[in-house]
Design a protein around this motif. Structure first.
Motif, PDB file in Angstrom:
ATOM      1  N   GLY A 163      19.931  84.173 128.932  1.00 35.66           N
ATOM      2  CA  GLY A 163      19.437  83.549 127.738  1.00 35.66           C
ATOM      3  C   GLY A 163      18.072  82.600 127.760  1.00 35.66           C
ATOM      4  N   VAL A 164      17.588  82.494 129.276  1.00 33.51           N
ATOM      5  CA  VAL A 164      16.443  81.877 129.752  1.00 33.51           C
ATOM      6  C   VAL A 164      15.265  82.646 129.037  1.00 33.51           C
ATOM      7  N   ALA A 165      15.242  83.909 129.151  1.00 31.23           N
ATOM      8  CA  ALA A 165      13.967  84.620 128.736  1.00 31.23           C
ATOM      9  C   ALA A 165      14.054  84.599 127.328  1.00 31.23           C
ATOM     10  N   ALA A 166      15.039  84.510 126.510  1.00 31.12           N
ATOM     11  CA  ALA A 166      15.030  84.361 125.023  1.00 31.12           C
ATOM     12  C   ALA A 166      14.511  82.904 124.641  1.00 31.12           C
ATOM     13  N   ARG A 167      14.918  82.007 125.292  1.00 26.07           N
ATOM     14  CA  ARG A 167      14.514  80.677 125.054  1.00 26.07           C
ATOM     15  C   ARG A 167      13.016  80.632 125.242  1.00 26.07           C
ATOM     16  N   ILE A 168      12.628  80.961 126.385  1.00 27.66           N
ATOM     17  CA  ILE A 168      11.018  81.110 126.633  1.00 27.66           C
ATOM     18  C   ILE A 168      10.151  81.799 125.498  1.00 27.66           C
ATOM     19  N   PHE A 169      10.694  82.928 125.117  1.00 29.35           N
ATOM     20  CA  PHE A 169       9.825  83.841 124.306  1.00 29.35           C
ATOM     21  C   PHE A 169      10.154  83.157 122.644  1.00 29.35           C
ATOM     22  N   THR A 170      11.212  82.627 122.703  1.00 32.83           N
ATOM     23  CA  THR A 170      11.601  82.166 121.246  1.00 32.83           C
ATOM     24  C   THR A 170      10.357  80.766 120.992  1.00 32.83           C
ATOM     25  N   CYS A 171      10.190  80.029 122.196  1.00 32.66           N
ATOM     26  CA  CYS A 171       9.597  79.068 121.900  1.00 32.66           C
ATOM     27  C   CYS A 171       8.009  79.316 122.028  1.00 32.66           C
ATOM     28  N   ILE A 172       7.590  80.652 122.559  1.00 29.60           N
ATOM     29  CA  ILE A 172       6.135  81.089 122.377  1.00 29.60           C
ATOM     30  C   ILE A 172       5.963  81.704 121.063  1.00 29.60           C
ATOM     31  N   ALA A 173       6.909  82.138 120.488  1.00 31.23           N
ATOM     32  CA  ALA A 173       6.929  82.909 119.185  1.00 31.23           C
ATOM     33  C   ALA A 173       6.671  81.750 117.986  1.00 31.23           C
ATOM     34  N   GLY A 174       7.340  80.695 118.278  1.00 32.72           N
ATOM     35  CA  GLY A 174       7.418  79.360 117.269  1.00 32.72           C
ATOM     36  C   GLY A 174       5.882  78.981 117.269  1.00 32.72           C
ATOM     37  N   LEU A 175       5.046  79.096 118.344  1.00 29.56           N
ATOM     38  CA  LEU A 175       3.778  78.888 118.064  1.00 29.56           C
ATOM     39  C   LEU A 175       2.747  79.816 117.542  1.00 29.56           C
ATOM     40  N   GLY A 176       3.431  80.859 117.070  1.00 31.38           N
ATOM     41  CA  GLY A 176       2.570  82.048 116.815  1.00 31.38           C
ATOM     42  C   GLY A 176       1.595  82.446 117.805  1.00 31.38           C
ATOM     43  N   ILE A 177       2.167  82.434 118.932  1.00 33.62           N
ATOM     44  CA  ILE A 177       1.231  83.059 120.149  1.00 33.62           C
ATOM     45  C   ILE A 177       1.802  84.427 120.537  1.00 33.62           C
ATOM     46  N   ASN A 178       0.856  85.474 120.699  1.00 30.58           N
ATOM     47  CA  ASN A 178       1.224  86.906 120.760  1.00 30.58           C
ATOM     48  C   ASN A 178       1.409  87.104 122.369  1.00 30.58           C
ATOM     49  N   VAL A 179       2.482  87.639 122.762  1.00 31.41           N
ATOM     50  CA  VAL A 179       2.594  87.952 124.271  1.00 31.41           C
ATOM     51  C   VAL A 179       1.987  89.268 124.440  1.00 31.41           C
ATOM     52  N   ILE A 180       1.000  89.484 125.356  1.00 28.79           N
ATOM     53  CA  ILE A 180       0.339  90.653 125.512  1.00 28.79           C
ATOM     54  C   ILE A 180       1.079  91.445 126.453  1.00 28.79           C
ATOM     55  N   ALA A 181       1.801  90.971 127.693  1.00 27.24           N
ATOM     56  CA  ALA A 181       2.442  91.623 128.418  1.00 27.24           C
ATOM     57  C   ALA A 181       3.415  90.922 129.466  1.00 27.24           C
TER      58      ALA A 181
END
Ligand code: ASP
Ligand code: MG
Length: 459
Positions: free
Chosen positions: A400-418
């Motif tokens: 669940g750590v990765a999920a928390r990290i990506f949720t919080c990046i997505a919450g800012l509308g930031i696109n993950v490139i890789a």
């Protein structure tokens, strides 16, 4: 306790700072058995490497200017400390070697090391004089390396044995010694160096050989932080950290350590304490094999900026052994360092992150080699990216750590490139647009409660 203390270039940048360092060493020597390791004065290694190049290209004007600058700075400092008699012969030695290079207009890695070593030899002579200590270069202290001049690797078993033989008895007697960082010698006694930033490595080699209780690495920052305070004002000092976490952070951290410096300390279980000369009583960050457990899974959120991502694409790479090795070899030949690699299981593209400054050269190198081999169809360059890399030993095996990290990046509308995560699970590297990096770091920092208290390391 038995302590190895290492002082970086900014800590010995002038006479006043050398005096201050001497005070710190004396205070420690009142309580502990200490050995001191010193870097060159701040900026001197750069100037020495520059003078070597200037001489090699026959530029006598620039050579003269640089030699004068180096001489003036050291003499001013040495006079202030009353150490000029120790410094003058070294400066003459340096000038002789540089003039040799100038006369021949030829510079080998071996002569580069002979020149670069003068920085530490000079600062060591001055600090030792102030302390009434014996100055020693790394070679005299027993550190032996291979012949890979400018980036030499210590021959560990031999070095460990010799260091114990030479320095062990001196430490037992409480005899004060100052050793040059960075400088060593090959098996024939020819001066070599351990690579840029190598004084940290010297300190950990000596500390490991001497079975020190701790190795104290002094610089001008308090220790390792949960994030860069310029990016996250709430960032806190990390009181304690594991070796593996520190190695991971070293790659990203504001205070960059020699990449291999933690190796001997981790192998021999000698804790390394990062601390500041400005706050001699502050415990700093203690890096050890068994740090106290913390409540936070992610311990720090370092970020690496100024990067570009290159993606090599083409169906010809699918299922073809050797294509990745061609990609990497073409960059290796250009001496381009790869920070991060991703390839999806479809195998139709490999993405590489390199520093922005090397992106054009990397692209040209890839084009040349890969088109020749008919491997790649497209080479796409995405400039101006950064890597955000949450680090923490407890991330391993915690779902669940990765999920928390990506949720919080997505919450800012930031696109993950890789994304890349090695199987060590100690960190996750996330590529985002350069301007989004600081916001992503701040959000992850907050999500994992890193602004809260960190346990302090005791001295
Ligand atoms: N003086 C060397 C350098 O600047 C070694 C060191 O400072 O650790 O790279
Ligand atoms: Mg330095």
């Amino acid at each position: 306790m038995r302590i190895v203390m290492k002082f970086g270039g900014t800590s010995v940048a002038d006479a006043e700072r050398i005096g201050h360092v001497a005070g710190i060493v004396r205070a420690a020597a009142g309580k502990h058995q200490v050995l001191t390791v010193v870097s060159a004065m701040d900026g001197i290694t750069e100037q020495l490497l520059e003078v070597a190049d200037a001489a090699a290209s026959g530029n006598d004007l620039r050579t003269g200017e640089l030699l004068t600058a180096i001489r003036d700075r050291h003499l001013a400092c040495a006079y202030a400390l009353g150490a000029h008699e120790h410094v003058r012969p070294l400066l003459e030695g340096l000038e002789a070697v540089v003039h040799g290079v100038l006369a021949l207009e030829e510079l080998t890695p071996r002569s580069t090391d002979a020149i670069a070593a003068f920085g530490e030899r000079l600062s060591c002579a001055m600090l030792a004089h102030v302390l009434g200590a014996t100055p020693m270069d790394g070679r005299q202290a027993g550190i032996v390396t291979d012949d890979h001049f400018t980036e030499a690797d210590p021959l560990m078993d031999l070095s460990m044995f010799q260091v114990q033989e030479v320095l062990g008895p001196m430490m037992d007697k409480g005899q004060p010694v100052v050793v040059t960082g960075f400088v060593a010698a090959n098996q024939h006694g020819v001066t070599s160096t351990l690579g840029r930033g190598g004084s940290d490595y010297t300190a950990t080699i000596l500390g490991s050989a001497l079975k020190a209780d701790e190795i104290w690495i002094y610089s001008d920052v308090d220790g390792l932080m949960t994030a860069d305070p310029r990016v996250v004002p709430e960032a806190r000092l990390l009181g304690a950290l594991g070796f593996a976490e520190a190695v991971e952070m070293g790659k990203f951290g504001a205070k960059s350590m020699h990449p291999r410096a933690l190796e001997p300390a981790a192998a021999y279980g000698v804790p390394v304490r990062m601390r500041s000369t400005f706050k001699p009583d502050h415990p700093g960050t203690l890096i050890s094999s068994a740090p106290a457990p913390t409540a936070t899974v992610v311990r720090a959120v370092p970020m690496l900026k100024g990067l570009a991502m290159l993606t090599v694409g083409g169906a010809a790479m699918v299922g073809r052994p050797g294509s990745a090795s061609e990609v990497f070899a073409s960059l290796a030949r250009e001496r381009i360092n790869i920070h991060m690699i991703c390839q999806s299981v479809s195998e139709s593209g490999i993405s590489l992150v390199v520093s922005q400054a090397q992106a054009d050269r990397a692209k040209a190198a890839l084009e040349r080699t890969l088109r020749q081999h008919g491997l790649a169809r497209t080479i796409d360059v995405r400039p101006g990216v950064c890597v955000v890399a949450p680090v923490g030993a407890a991330m391993k095996g915690t779902p669940g750590v990765a999920a928390r990290i990506f949720t919080c990046i997505a919450g800012l509308g930031i696109n993950v490139i890789a994304i890349a995560q090695g199987s060590s699970e100690l960190s996750i590297s996330i590529v985002v647009e350069g301007q989004s990096g600081p916001r992503a770091v701040a959000a992850i920092h907050k999500e994992f409660g890193l602004q809260g208290d960190q346990p302090q390391a005791n001295v």
